[in-house]
Design an enzyme around this catalytic site. Structure first.
Site, PDB file in Angstrom:
ATOM      1  N   TYR A 291     -40.872 -18.113  92.027  1.00 25.76           N
ATOM      2  CA  TYR A 291     -39.683 -17.572  91.361  1.00 25.76           C
ATOM      3  C   TYR A 291     -38.389 -18.151  91.924  1.00 25.76           C
ATOM      4  O   TYR A 291     -37.697 -18.887  91.238  1.00 25.76           O
ATOM      5  CB  TYR A 291     -39.626 -16.032  91.367  1.00 25.76           C
ATOM      6  CG  TYR A 291     -38.468 -15.537  90.529  1.00 25.76           C
ATOM      7  CD1 TYR A 291     -38.517 -15.650  89.150  1.00 25.76           C
ATOM      8  CD2 TYR A 291     -37.322 -15.015  91.115  1.00 25.76           C
ATOM      9  CE1 TYR A 291     -37.443 -15.256  88.374  1.00 25.76           C
ATOM     10  CE2 TYR A 291     -36.250 -14.615  90.354  1.00 25.76           C
ATOM     11  CZ  TYR A 291     -36.307 -14.736  88.979  1.00 25.76           C
ATOM     12  OH  TYR A 291     -35.240 -14.355  88.213  1.00 25.76           O
TER      13      TYR A 291
ATOM     14  N   ARG B 149     -48.413 -21.939  88.754  1.00 23.63           N
ATOM     15  CA  ARG B 149     -48.138 -20.516  88.931  1.00 23.63           C
ATOM     16  C   ARG B 149     -46.786 -20.271  89.592  1.00 23.63           C
ATOM     17  O   ARG B 149     -46.160 -19.240  89.361  1.00 23.63           O
ATOM     18  CB  ARG B 149     -49.224 -19.851  89.779  1.00 23.63           C
ATOM     19  CG  ARG B 149     -50.612 -19.899  89.162  1.00 23.63           C
ATOM     20  CD  ARG B 149     -51.592 -19.044  89.937  1.00 23.63           C
ATOM     21  NE  ARG B 149     -51.419 -17.640  89.600  1.00 23.63           N
ATOM     22  CZ  ARG B 149     -52.318 -16.910  88.925  1.00 23.63           C
ATOM     23  NH1 ARG B 149     -53.447 -17.463  88.513  1.00 23.63           N
ATOM     24  NH2 ARG B 149     -52.084 -15.638  88.670  1.00 23.63           N
TER      25      ARG B 149
ATOM     26  N   THR C 124     -54.466 -15.260  95.424  1.00 23.57           N
ATOM     27  CA  THR C 124     -54.178 -15.138  93.987  1.00 23.57           C
ATOM     28  C   THR C 124     -55.298 -14.400  93.270  1.00 23.57           C
ATOM     29  O   THR C 124     -55.068 -13.461  92.509  1.00 23.57           O
ATOM     30  CB  THR C 124     -54.000 -16.530  93.366  1.00 23.57           C
ATOM     31  OG1 THR C 124     -52.965 -17.224  94.052  1.00 23.57           O
ATOM     32  CG2 THR C 124     -53.639 -16.419  91.895  1.00 23.57           C
TER      33      THR C 124
ATOM     34  N   ILE D  17     -61.609 -24.000  97.934  1.00 25.97           N
ATOM     35  CA  ILE D  17     -61.330 -22.569  97.910  1.00 25.97           C
ATOM     36  C   ILE D  17     -61.544 -22.161  96.465  1.00 25.97           C
ATOM     37  O   ILE D  17     -60.772 -22.524  95.587  1.00 25.97           O
ATOM     38  CB  ILE D  17     -59.923 -22.255  98.428  1.00 25.97           C
ATOM     39  CG1 ILE D  17     -59.843 -22.624  99.916  1.00 25.97           C
ATOM     40  CG2 ILE D  17     -59.584 -20.782  98.214  1.00 25.97           C
ATOM     41  CD1 ILE D  17     -58.468 -22.421 100.542  1.00 25.97           C
TER      42      ILE D  17
ATOM     43  N   TYR E 199     -50.624 -23.946 100.358  1.00 25.90           N
ATOM     44  CA  TYR E 199     -51.253 -23.685  99.052  1.00 25.90           C
ATOM     45  C   TYR E 199     -50.309 -24.178  97.965  1.00 25.90           C
ATOM     46  O   TYR E 199     -49.250 -23.603  97.747  1.00 25.90           O
ATOM     47  CB  TYR E 199     -51.538 -22.190  98.926  1.00 25.90           C
ATOM     48  CG  TYR E 199     -52.165 -21.728  97.627  1.00 25.90           C
ATOM     49  CD1 TYR E 199     -52.719 -22.619  96.702  1.00 25.90           C
ATOM     50  CD2 TYR E 199     -52.221 -20.374  97.333  1.00 25.90           C
ATOM     51  CE1 TYR E 199     -53.292 -22.177  95.532  1.00 25.90           C
ATOM     52  CE2 TYR E 199     -52.797 -19.909  96.154  1.00 25.90           C
ATOM     53  CZ  TYR E 199     -53.326 -20.812  95.258  1.00 25.90           C
ATOM     54  OH  TYR E 199     -53.888 -20.358  94.090  1.00 25.90           O
TER      55      TYR E 199
ATOM     56  N   LYS F 251     -54.539 -26.404 100.360  1.00 23.03           N
ATOM     57  CA  LYS F 251     -55.308 -26.106  99.153  1.00 23.03           C
ATOM     58  C   LYS F 251     -54.540 -26.742  98.004  1.00 23.03           C
ATOM     59  O   LYS F 251     -53.432 -26.319  97.685  1.00 23.03           O
ATOM     60  CB  LYS F 251     -55.447 -24.598  98.956  1.00 23.03           C
ATOM     61  CG  LYS F 251     -56.133 -24.215  97.637  1.00 23.03           C
ATOM     62  CD  LYS F 251     -56.152 -22.711  97.434  1.00 23.03           C
ATOM     63  CE  LYS F 251     -56.772 -22.352  96.080  1.00 23.03           C
ATOM     64  NZ  LYS F 251     -56.767 -20.901  95.816  1.00 23.03           N
TER      65      LYS F 251
END
Length: 295
Positions: free
Chosen positions: A111, A142, A48, A207, A137, A165
């Site tokens: 999405y 997001r 990202t 991270i 992740y 993560k």
């Protein structure tokens, strides 16, 4: 240590510097060298923070290969190869393994999203096709998609899925996850303002976006905790809280791209739809960097 710990401590979610619209490999290499000299344990490339979503396929692959060659085994290289298209994620993940990445970072599908069963099947499909360890992740702010702890537990039985993560920001969810997975999975903080809290729940590190600008200090925070010096770890977490908050006062990686440019690592340029920081937010970031002696 868990079943196949990739790293312990800090892996930097490294920015991708641009110059005249193209990847600035000179700035990238200098930033990587500084990170390694400062004591980080890994580099996360094309995630990202590295604007992986606006890299072309050719750029994405070249950047992963270049990072592996530049690091040259000195720390772990973790390639961001997740996608909302599982077939593409498999292709990119297989390539990253072929060119020598140590591990893969697989974001939840964005999405189009997925059910919990869809998440399970998608991550399993990727992990089935690779020969390197995978880090799930979870960043629902997001992606609009949250991996529930019980789904992570199912995935933890896969030999190639070894870590997560956790960037949900929900410390209660992280606690539940930690209680359920036990020694099956490493948990890495995906939020710099929660490094010490997640370490306290048994986390293995972070991270980090912060470590782009404070690699030595972020590593020290983790090292102090692991050495039992909780007081120092806590003090560092709180000392850098305003800098962390200023690095996230606009959507990541807008502020950190600005910050690394002020440290001499490339231009302050991003790819649309991301744009440079608004003046008032940049002033806040500059003050936080000055207050911490960075500039």
């Amino acid at each position: 240590m868990k079943k196949n710990t990739i790293f312990k401590g800090v892996a930097t979610a490294i920015v991708t510097p641009f110059k005249n619209g193209n990847i600035d490999y000179d700035a990238f290499d200098r930033l990587v060298e500084w990170q390694i000299k400062s004591g980080v344990s890994g580099i996360v490339v094309a995630g990202t923070t590295g604007e992986g979503s606006t890299l072309t396929d050719k750029e994405h692959r070249e950047l992963i290969k270049h990072c592996v060659e530049t690091v040259n085994g000195r720390v772990k290289v973790i390639a961001g190869t997740g996608s909302n298209d599982t077939a593409y994620a498999i292709s990119l993940s297989k390539y990253a393994c072929e060119v020598g990445a140590d591990a893969l970072l697989l974001v939840t599908p964005y999405y189009n999203k997925a059910t919990q069963n869809g998440l399970y099947e998608s991550f399993k499909a990727i992990a089935d096709e690779v020969d390197k360890p995978c880090i799930l992740y979870n960043v629902p702010s997001r992606t609009g998609c949250n991996i529930k702890p019980e789904t992570v537990v199912r995935l933890a039985d896969h030999k190639n899925i070894v870590a997560i993560k956790e960037a949900s920001g929900d410390i209660s969810q992280v606690a539940e996850l930690a209680s359920l997975v036990g020694d099956k999975l490493d948990i890495y903080s995906g939020n710099d303002d929660q490094i010490v809290p997640i370490l306290s729940l048994g986390g293995s590190g972070v991270i980090s976006v912060l470590s782009n600008v404070c690699p030595k200090e972020t590593a020290k925070m983790c090292d102090a905790f692991f050495e039992g010096d909780i007081k120092t770890a806590r003090e560092l977490q709180l000392k850098y809280l305003e800098l962390i908050n200023s690095l996230f006062c606009e959507v990541n990686p807008i502020p950190v791209k600005c910050a690394v440019s002020k440290l001499g690592f490339g231009e302050n340029s991003l790819r649309l739809p991301l744009t440079v920081m608004e003046e008032n937010n940049e002033a806040r970031l500059v003050k936080a960097m000055q207050d911490n002696g960075l500039i």
